[in-house]
Design a protein around this motif. Structure first.
Motif, PDB file in Angstrom:
ATOM      1  N   LYS A 199      36.311  28.466  56.920  1.00 56.08           N
ATOM      2  CA  LYS A 199      36.282  29.025  55.575  1.00 56.08           C
ATOM      3  C   LYS A 199      36.620  27.903  54.594  1.00 56.08           C
ATOM      4  CE  LYS A 199      38.593  32.791  53.038  1.00 56.08           C
ATOM      5  NZ  LYS A 199      39.768  33.680  53.074  1.00 56.08           N
ATOM      6  N   GLY A 200      35.730  27.600  53.684  1.00 56.95           N
ATOM      7  CA  GLY A 200      35.983  26.532  52.717  1.00 56.95           C
ATOM      8  C   GLY A 200      37.037  26.951  51.704  1.00 56.95           C
ATOM      9  N   HIS A 201      37.474  25.992  50.900  1.00 57.19           N
ATOM     10  CA  HIS A 201      38.515  26.292  49.934  1.00 57.19           C
ATOM     11  C   HIS A 201      37.917  26.646  48.569  1.00 57.19           C
ATOM     12  CE1 HIS A 201      42.841  26.287  49.386  1.00 57.19           C
ATOM     13  NE2 HIS A 201      42.667  25.830  48.170  1.00 57.19           N
ATOM     14  N   ASP A 202      36.613  26.791  48.546  1.00 54.78           N
ATOM     15  CA  ASP A 202      35.966  27.010  47.257  1.00 54.78           C
ATOM     16  C   ASP A 202      36.073  28.438  46.751  1.00 54.78           C
ATOM     17  OD1 ASP A 202      35.360  24.422  47.059  1.00 54.78           O
ATOM     18  OD2 ASP A 202      33.275  24.589  47.684  1.00 54.78           O
ATOM     19  N   ASN A 203      35.757  28.560  45.511  1.00 57.01           N
ATOM     20  CA  ASN A 203      35.720  29.834  44.823  1.00 57.01           C
ATOM     21  C   ASN A 203      34.751  30.778  45.528  1.00 57.01           C
ATOM     22  OD1 ASN A 203      35.526  31.919  43.032  1.00 57.01           O
ATOM     23  ND2 ASN A 203      34.897  30.656  41.286  1.00 57.01           N
ATOM     24  N   THR A 204      35.310  31.726  46.229  1.00 58.52           N
ATOM     25  CA  THR A 204      34.460  32.648  46.983  1.00 58.52           C
ATOM     26  C   THR A 204      34.284  33.946  46.208  1.00 58.52           C
ATOM     27  OG1 THR A 204      36.392  33.588  48.068  1.00 58.52           O
ATOM     28  CG2 THR A 204      35.302  31.746  49.185  1.00 58.52           C
ATOM     29  N   GLU A 205      33.325  34.716  46.646  1.00 60.36           N
ATOM     30  CA  GLU A 205      33.079  36.032  46.068  1.00 60.36           C
ATOM     31  C   GLU A 205      34.334  36.895  46.218  1.00 60.36           C
ATOM     32  OE1 GLU A 205      31.201  38.744  43.953  1.00 60.36           O
ATOM     33  OE2 GLU A 205      30.414  36.734  44.355  1.00 60.36           O
ATOM     34  N   GLU A 206      34.983  36.736  47.381  1.00 63.17           N
ATOM     35  CA  GLU A 206      36.208  37.488  47.660  1.00 63.17           C
ATOM     36  C   GLU A 206      37.303  37.156  46.637  1.00 63.17           C
ATOM     37  OE1 GLU A 206      37.830  36.375  51.441  1.00 63.17           O
ATOM     38  OE2 GLU A 206      39.176  38.117  51.567  1.00 63.17           O
ATOM     39  N   GLU A 207      37.396  35.873  46.294  1.00 64.48           N
ATOM     40  CA  GLU A 207      38.413  35.478  45.321  1.00 64.48           C
ATOM     41  C   GLU A 207      38.086  36.005  43.923  1.00 64.48           C
ATOM     42  OE1 GLU A 207      40.529  31.520  47.232  1.00 64.48           O
ATOM     43  OE2 GLU A 207      39.025  31.220  45.675  1.00 64.48           O
ATOM     44  N   LEU A 208      36.820  36.035  43.584  1.00 70.48           N
ATOM     45  CA  LEU A 208      36.432  36.567  42.273  1.00 70.48           C
ATOM     46  C   LEU A 208      36.764  38.055  42.175  1.00 70.48           C
ATOM     47  CD1 LEU A 208      35.122  36.126  39.498  1.00 70.48           C
ATOM     48  CD2 LEU A 208      32.894  36.595  40.553  1.00 70.48           C
ATOM     49  N   GLU A 209      36.501  38.786  43.251  1.00 69.33           N
ATOM     50  CA  GLU A 209      36.858  40.205  43.280  1.00 69.33           C
ATOM     51  C   GLU A 209      38.364  40.371  43.129  1.00 69.33           C
ATOM     52  OE1 GLU A 209      34.898  42.856  43.050  1.00 69.33           O
ATOM     53  OE2 GLU A 209      33.406  41.270  42.800  1.00 69.33           O
ATOM     54  N   ALA A 210      39.106  39.489  43.804  1.00 69.74           N
ATOM     55  CA  ALA A 210      40.570  39.540  43.724  1.00 69.74           C
ATOM     56  C   ALA A 210      41.034  39.285  42.296  1.00 69.74           C
ATOM     57  CB  ALA A 210      41.175  38.516  44.679  1.00 69.74           C
ATOM     58  N   ALA A 211      40.435  38.283  41.653  1.00 69.13           N
ATOM     59  CA  ALA A 211      40.808  37.966  40.267  1.00 69.13           C
ATOM     60  C   ALA A 211      40.563  39.168  39.364  1.00 69.13           C
ATOM     61  CB  ALA A 211      40.021  36.752  39.772  1.00 69.13           C
ATOM     62  N   LYS A 212      39.405  39.792  39.547  1.00 64.90           N
ATOM     63  CA  LYS A 212      39.082  40.948  38.711  1.00 64.90           C
ATOM     64  C   LYS A 212      40.049  42.104  38.949  1.00 64.90           C
ATOM     65  CE  LYS A 212      34.096  40.069  38.330  1.00 64.90           C
ATOM     66  NZ  LYS A 212      32.814  40.464  38.971  1.00 64.90           N
ATOM     67  N   ARG A 213      40.399  42.327  40.184  1.00 65.86           N
ATOM     68  CA  ARG A 213      41.304  43.441  40.466  1.00 65.86           C
ATOM     69  C   ARG A 213      42.713  43.162  39.936  1.00 65.86           C
ATOM     70  NH1 ARG A 213      45.464  45.177  43.073  1.00 65.86           N
ATOM     71  NH2 ARG A 213      45.805  43.359  44.395  1.00 65.86           N
ATOM     72  N   ILE A 214      43.243  41.959  40.261  1.00 68.05           N
ATOM     73  CA  ILE A 214      44.659  41.705  39.956  1.00 68.05           C
ATOM     74  C   ILE A 214      44.867  41.452  38.458  1.00 68.05           C
ATOM     75  CG2 ILE A 214      46.695  40.320  40.493  1.00 68.05           C
ATOM     76  CD1 ILE A 214      45.214  39.686  43.237  1.00 68.05           C
ATOM     77  N   PHE A 215      44.097  40.537  37.877  1.00 65.26           N
ATOM     78  CA  PHE A 215      44.242  40.308  36.429  1.00 65.26           C
ATOM     79  C   PHE A 215      43.797  41.547  35.658  1.00 65.26           C
ATOM     80  CE2 PHE A 215      43.656  35.802  37.965  1.00 65.26           C
ATOM     81  CZ  PHE A 215      44.977  35.434  37.769  1.00 65.26           C
ATOM     82  N   GLY A 216      42.918  42.327  36.273  1.00 68.13           N
ATOM     83  CA  GLY A 216      42.441  43.563  35.652  1.00 68.13           C
ATOM     84  C   GLY A 216      43.523  44.614  35.449  1.00 68.13           C
ATOM     85  N   VAL A 217      44.684  44.414  36.061  1.00 72.19           N
ATOM     86  CA  VAL A 217      45.815  45.323  35.831  1.00 72.19           C
ATOM     87  C   VAL A 217      46.346  45.150  34.400  1.00 72.19           C
ATOM     88  CG1 VAL A 217      48.195  45.874  36.568  1.00 72.19           C
ATOM     89  CG2 VAL A 217      46.445  45.340  38.297  1.00 72.19           C
ATOM     90  N   LEU A 218      46.155  43.962  33.848  1.00 74.67           N
ATOM     91  CA  LEU A 218      46.630  43.644  32.489  1.00 74.67           C
ATOM     92  C   LEU A 218      45.765  44.296  31.414  1.00 74.67           C
ATOM     93  CD1 LEU A 218      47.239  39.798  32.938  1.00 74.67           C
ATOM     94  CD2 LEU A 218      49.001  41.467  32.299  1.00 74.67           C
ATOM     95  N   PRO A 219      46.263  44.357  30.174  1.00 71.25           N
ATOM     96  CA  PRO A 219      45.397  44.736  29.056  1.00 71.25           C
ATOM     97  C   PRO A 219      44.148  43.841  29.050  1.00 71.25           C
ATOM     98  CG  PRO A 219      47.679  44.585  28.313  1.00 71.25           C
ATOM     99  CD  PRO A 219      47.649  44.087  29.727  1.00 71.25           C
TER     100      PRO A 219
END
Ligand SMILES: [Ca+2]
Lengths: 197, 197
Positions: free
Chosen positions: B88-108
């Motif tokens: 698994k590479g260390h690059d920006n994966t689709e999984e990480e983008l989904e994670a960003a949307k979910r976690i930061f998405g908790v904020l306003p």
């Protein structure tokens, strides 16, 4: 050959790794694992970013971040002082000042001076940045204790008036965060996770 | 009653506590205890403050601090990816983008957008701030591994050319930190804590 500056900075980066071993009395959210000072400092920094809009006075966010990131570094030498400790107060002690001089003193002189000044500003509690940083420093354990069915309040048998006395500094940095804290702490009494007297 | 904004911000503050459980492969300085992502993020933030003068380009330190403080939050969902992982590479994966949307998405919404943007800037590696943040992110484990007699290089049997290939991004943010790293890594081969081939 690294410059003397870089060598000193790297020595400091090594030295502060020890903050990861300084354990606080408070525990992680919904957890029985104690938080360490590095984790705590990180959490306050992210809190500063997302809660900055609730500061009552205009704040320089960069200064607040520097402040919360380094505020506990003195505890590498002086140890964590528990908020509800009745013997040793949480105030700026001679021991902490010596610690600040030794640890920040590993840095090049101009940087040591800058960070000692920022730490002293935090300890003095007067500037808008210091007031807001202290709001965050008190607010995080309130949230943690509530998530842990009373947390250190229950563990050390602290009463509602004592909690209120210790956390009221939250008010100095943010009326809104204080209103929220006050309501949640009162709720904790109603829920039986904080004793009334 | 807290405003909806404050309630959302507090939900986020709770959520990110999980970063304290995400363990990295690298270990603390002179230690066999694994570092967690919150400690790592704190360390990078203090490094940013004391090493900022070595950035090759003009940087906005406040942006670098935001970047390093939040850069690993996606790992709450996506997990830590080891630098030398060959699958698994260390690059920006689709999984990480989904994670960003979910976690930061908790904020306003406005804050979610700001932090996702900063995280994407870090991942894109183009801005002066992203380059310097990545320099720090690669430099910390170099220092840790050297302090641990090879650390993860020894543990996972990584060779000098492989290390150089992975850490050369240090150069993109700071020629001076790169020169230092290069010399220390070469020294590690001479000291027998990193295999030559
Ligand atoms: Ca403290």
């Amino acid at each position: 050959m690294p410059s003397n500056r870089l060598a000193a900075q790297i020595a400091f980066i090594h030295e502060i790794d020890k903050l990861k071993y300084i354990r606080r009395k408070t525990r992680l959210f919904n957890s029985d694992r104690n938080e360490n000072d590095a984790e705590h400092s990180w959490h306050l920094a992210v809190m500063a970013i997302v809660l900055a809009e609730h500061a009552d006075e205009d704040i320089d966010l960069l200064k607040v971040l520097k402040m919360v990131l380094i505020h506990d570094i003195v505890e590498i030498d002086a140890g964590d002082t528990f908020l509800f400790d009745t013997v040793k107060g949480h105030d700026n002690t001679e021991e902490e000042l010596e610690a600040a001089k030794r640890i920040f003193g590993v840095l090049p002189e101009d940087q040591a001076e800058e960070l000692i000044k920022i730490w002293q500003e935090f300890e003095a509690r007067n500037s808008p940045e210091a007031k807001f940083a202290r709001t965050l420093d008190r607010f995080e354990p309130v949230l943690q204790n509530i998530s842990n069915k009373g947390g250190t309040w229950a563990e050390f048998d602290i009463s509602y008036p004592k909690v209120m006395e210790k956390v009221k500094v939250i008010k100095n940095g943010s009326a809104r965060i204080w209103d929220y804290s006050e309501a949640r702490i009162r709720e904790s009494v109603d829920q039986g996770i904080l004793r009334e007297q």
